[in-house]
Design an enzyme around this catalytic site. Structure first.
Site, PDB file in Angstrom:
ATOM      1  N   ASP A   1       0.859  -1.183   0.000  1.00 52.25           N
ATOM      2  CA  ASP A   1       0.000   0.000   0.000  1.00 52.25           C
ATOM      3  C   ASP A   1       0.895   1.233   0.000  1.00 52.25           C
ATOM      4  O   ASP A   1       1.996   1.202   0.562  1.00 52.25           O
ATOM      5  CB  ASP A   1      -0.890   0.014   1.246  1.00 52.25           C
TER       6      ASP A   1
ATOM      7  N   GLY B   1     -35.770  -1.613   7.590  1.00 53.05           N
ATOM      8  CA  GLY B   1     -35.170  -0.640   8.494  1.00 53.05           C
ATOM      9  C   GLY B   1     -34.901   0.685   7.820  1.00 53.05           C
ATOM     10  O   GLY B   1     -35.715   1.177   7.028  1.00 53.05           O
TER      11      GLY B   1
ATOM     12  N   CYS C   1     -20.344  -0.248   0.343  1.00 50.30           N
ATOM     13  CA  CYS C   1     -20.520  -0.966  -0.925  1.00 50.30           C
ATOM     14  C   CYS C   1     -21.849  -0.702  -1.629  1.00 50.30           C
ATOM     15  O   CYS C   1     -21.861  -0.224  -2.761  1.00 50.30           O
ATOM     16  CB  CYS C   1     -20.359  -2.459  -0.671  1.00 50.30           C
TER      17      CYS C   1
HETATM   18  C1  UGA Z   1     -22.011  -6.152   0.870  1.00 51.73           C
HETATM   19  C2  UGA Z   1     -22.380  -7.507   0.244  1.00 51.73           C
HETATM   20  O1  UGA Z   1     -23.305  -8.198   1.103  1.00 51.73           O
HETATM   21  C3  UGA Z   1     -21.141  -8.376   0.025  1.00 51.73           C
HETATM   22  O2  UGA Z   1     -21.500  -9.593  -0.634  1.00 51.73           O
HETATM   23  C4  UGA Z   1     -20.141  -7.587  -0.853  1.00 51.73           C
HETATM   24  O3  UGA Z   1     -18.942  -8.325  -1.066  1.00 51.73           O
HETATM   25  C5  UGA Z   1     -19.813  -6.282  -0.157  1.00 51.73           C
HETATM   26  O4  UGA Z   1     -21.026  -5.515   0.038  1.00 51.73           O
HETATM   27  C6  UGA Z   1     -18.854  -5.522  -1.045  1.00 51.73           C
HETATM   28  O5  UGA Z   1     -19.238  -5.115  -2.145  1.00 51.73           O
HETATM   29  O6  UGA Z   1     -17.652  -5.432  -0.705  1.00 51.73           O
HETATM   30  P1  UGA Z   1     -21.517  -5.298   3.372  1.00 51.73           P
HETATM   31  O7  UGA Z   1     -21.644  -3.917   2.801  1.00 51.73           O
HETATM   32  O8  UGA Z   1     -20.352  -5.624   4.231  1.00 51.73           O
HETATM   33  O9  UGA Z   1     -21.476  -6.394   2.170  1.00 51.73           O
HETATM   34  O10 UGA Z   1     -22.780  -5.555   4.277  1.00 51.73           O
HETATM   35  P2  UGA Z   1     -24.222  -6.259   4.223  1.00 51.73           P
HETATM   36  O11 UGA Z   1     -24.321  -7.171   5.371  1.00 51.73           O
HETATM   37  O12 UGA Z   1     -24.540  -6.823   2.900  1.00 51.73           O
HETATM   38  O13 UGA Z   1     -25.181  -5.021   4.537  1.00 51.73           O
HETATM   39  C7  UGA Z   1     -25.266  -3.893   3.678  1.00 51.73           C
HETATM   40  C8  UGA Z   1     -26.336  -2.939   4.183  1.00 51.73           C
HETATM   41  O14 UGA Z   1     -27.651  -3.486   4.027  1.00 51.73           O
HETATM   42  C9  UGA Z   1     -26.230  -2.628   5.682  1.00 51.73           C
HETATM   43  O15 UGA Z   1     -26.524  -1.260   5.857  1.00 51.73           O
HETATM   44  C10 UGA Z   1     -27.297  -3.501   6.328  1.00 51.73           C
HETATM   45  O16 UGA Z   1     -27.760  -3.018   7.555  1.00 51.73           O
HETATM   46  C11 UGA Z   1     -28.366  -3.428   5.271  1.00 51.73           C
HETATM   47  N1  UGA Z   1     -29.294  -4.581   5.318  1.00 51.73           N
HETATM   48  C12 UGA Z   1     -28.839  -5.834   5.092  1.00 51.73           C
HETATM   49  C13 UGA Z   1     -30.630  -4.351   5.557  1.00 51.73           C
HETATM   50  O17 UGA Z   1     -31.084  -3.192   5.745  1.00 51.73           O
HETATM   51  N2  UGA Z   1     -31.497  -5.417   5.558  1.00 51.73           N
HETATM   52  C14 UGA Z   1     -31.068  -6.684   5.346  1.00 51.73           C
HETATM   53  O18 UGA Z   1     -31.907  -7.613   5.362  1.00 51.73           O
HETATM   54  C15 UGA Z   1     -29.716  -6.894   5.124  1.00 51.73           C
END
Ligand code: UGA
Length: 430
Positions: free
Chosen positions: A30, A251, A258
């Protein structure tokens, strides 16, 4: 194998540590000297469960090193994984500055037939363009591939070790075979796609999941006005095998580093290609509008925020991370303060990052425990579903002398239990 991972952000560090744990010689590279200094000392600059332990273990057994020097990291690498950030610019388009700069720096140092694998999230066409850029500066033949990432923050190590699938986008059979060998220990389906499909698969996965969240939020809103209960509805529709009951909680909309970025980039890419409005543009707008809309709705339910003492529990964008990027708290707290509320915030891991993200709001009080934040509150907002928050006994902070509202922003609590504690319960779509 000798592998270099460029970019020691979230994806880069996890990828480097997990490849090292497979017995490979891995170098994390990095240009950020502070980050590399911290990693060299075995300190991960962000919170991710299990990562510090894995990092230390792999550094101690000599499989994992860090450097800021391309000259040290590239000439021996058989595989160079590029995992630098690809943020959106102010128009929502992907900004490839870091990717291009990495390509320019690594190209003249490449080992003959090394594979350059792009892990960063980028639009279709990027690998082809970057191959031209590399070819202008490289002095030896090389191979290329796109290896998009699907790990989630909070479960990143486990997701990398146990992926649902490995996607390798390349037209080069030898590059595919070598990368397939690298990923074989994960025991997941390994797909050979063309590079454009690989790039698109990443955007499509994130956009689909974001769409799913926006969809259930819209249904939750309709439940709220119709007397339906979103949890009952989810239970019923989830039994349809085509739909499923996972990843379905309503929510404040989606946040993090992401989904908001990728949906907006896909929207900009779609406009640039098809010159028409598209689903992703609307999805992005719906998500942006969601927090102000909910805050207005809550204000009506509690009789306005002015003068209210509000405990905001959970400041990060989701549990098990201290990442504050596009966290609901970053939008909710300024709105509360603007409306005249007294705000006390608590988070198990993200207080330090919150002080940076919310630095323009010195009135916000950070508290060291749920009790300290919630004692005497008129409104408790359970914003993020940290286990410590959803398992907490809020009877401890109930003040029988006044009405207290409990906003369950992600439907994580049993409404009957919250009512039994003595609070006025406000959930989503129920
Ligand atoms: C997301 C994807 O799930 C991963 O597969 C991907 O690799 C990653 O982006 C990326 O592009 O690097 P992440 O952002 O870590 O992962 O988190 P998530 O758990 O997917 O949640 C994303 C958002 O959606 C959060 O704000 C979470 O609270 C919200 N969410 C998730 C909801 O509001 N409802 C749900 O049922 C699930």
């Amino acid at each position: 194998m000798n592998i270099t991972v460029i970019g020691t952000g979230f994806v880069g560090v996890v990828t480097a540590a997990v490849y090292a744990s497979l017995g490979h010689q891995v170098t994390g590279l990095d240009v950020d000297e502070a980050k590399i200094a911290s990693l060299k000392e075995g300190r991960v600059p962000f919170y991710e469960p299990g990562l510090s332990e894995l990092l230390l273990e792999q550094q101690q057994n000599g499989n994992l090193h860090f450097t800021t020097n391309y000259q040290d990291a590239i000439p021996n690498a058989e595989i160079v994984v590029v995992a630098v950030g690809t943020p959106s610019d102010e128009n929502g388009a992907v900004n490839l500055t870091y990717l291009r700069s990495a390509m320019d720096s690594l190209a003249p140092l490449l080992k003959e037939n090394a594979i350059v694998a792009i892990k960063s999230t980028v639009p279709p066409g990027t690998l082809t363009e970057e191959t031209k850029r590399l070819a202008e500066k490289a002095t030896v033949p090389f191979r290329v591939a796109a290896v998009p990432e699907f790990l989630k923050e909070g479960t990143a190590v486990a997701d990398t070790q146990h992926p649902d699938r490995i996607v390798i986008g390349t037209d080069d059979q030898t590059a595919f075979d070598l990368l397939a060998d690298l990923h074989k220990p994960f025991n997941a389906p390994i797909l050979k796609l063309n590079p454009e499909s690989a790039h698109m698969a990443k955007y499509a996965s994130n956009a689909y999941l974001a769409n799913r969240i926006a969809f259930i939020n819209q249904i939750a809103d309709l439940c709220e006005v119709s007397g339906a209960n979103i949890q009952e509805v989810i239970g019923a529709i989830g039994l349809d095998k085509r739909i499923g009951s996972h990843y379905w909680y309503p929510g404040f909309g989606y946040g993090g580093s992401c989904f908001p970025k990728d949906v907006s980039e896909l929207s900009t890419y779609a406009k640039s290609q098809n010159k028409v409005e598209n689903l992703f543009t609307y999805l992005d707008k719906l998500n942006r509008d969601r927090i102000p809309m909910l805050m207005e709705r809550y204000a009506q339910k509690i009789g306005g925020w002015q003068g209210k003492q509000v405990a905001v529990l959970g400041l990060s964008f989701k549990p098990q991370t201290n990442d504050m990027r596009e966290a609901p708290s970053v939008h909710v707290i300024p709105e509360l303060l603007e409306q005249g509320a007294l705000v006390k915030g608590y988070d198990p891991k993200a207080i330090e990052s919150a002080t940076y993200f919310l630095k323009d709001h010195p009135e916000l009080q950070y508290k060291a425990s749920i009790v300290e934040a919630a004692q005497g509150a008129d409104v408790i907002m359970a914003l993020i579903e940290w286990p410590e928050i959803i398992n907490f006994d809020f009877a401890q902070v109930r003040d029988n002398g006044k009405e207290q509202w409990f906003i369950d922003a992600r439907n994580q609590f049993d409404p009957q239990k919250v009512k039994a504690w003595g609070f006025t319960y406000i959930g989503v779509g129920q």
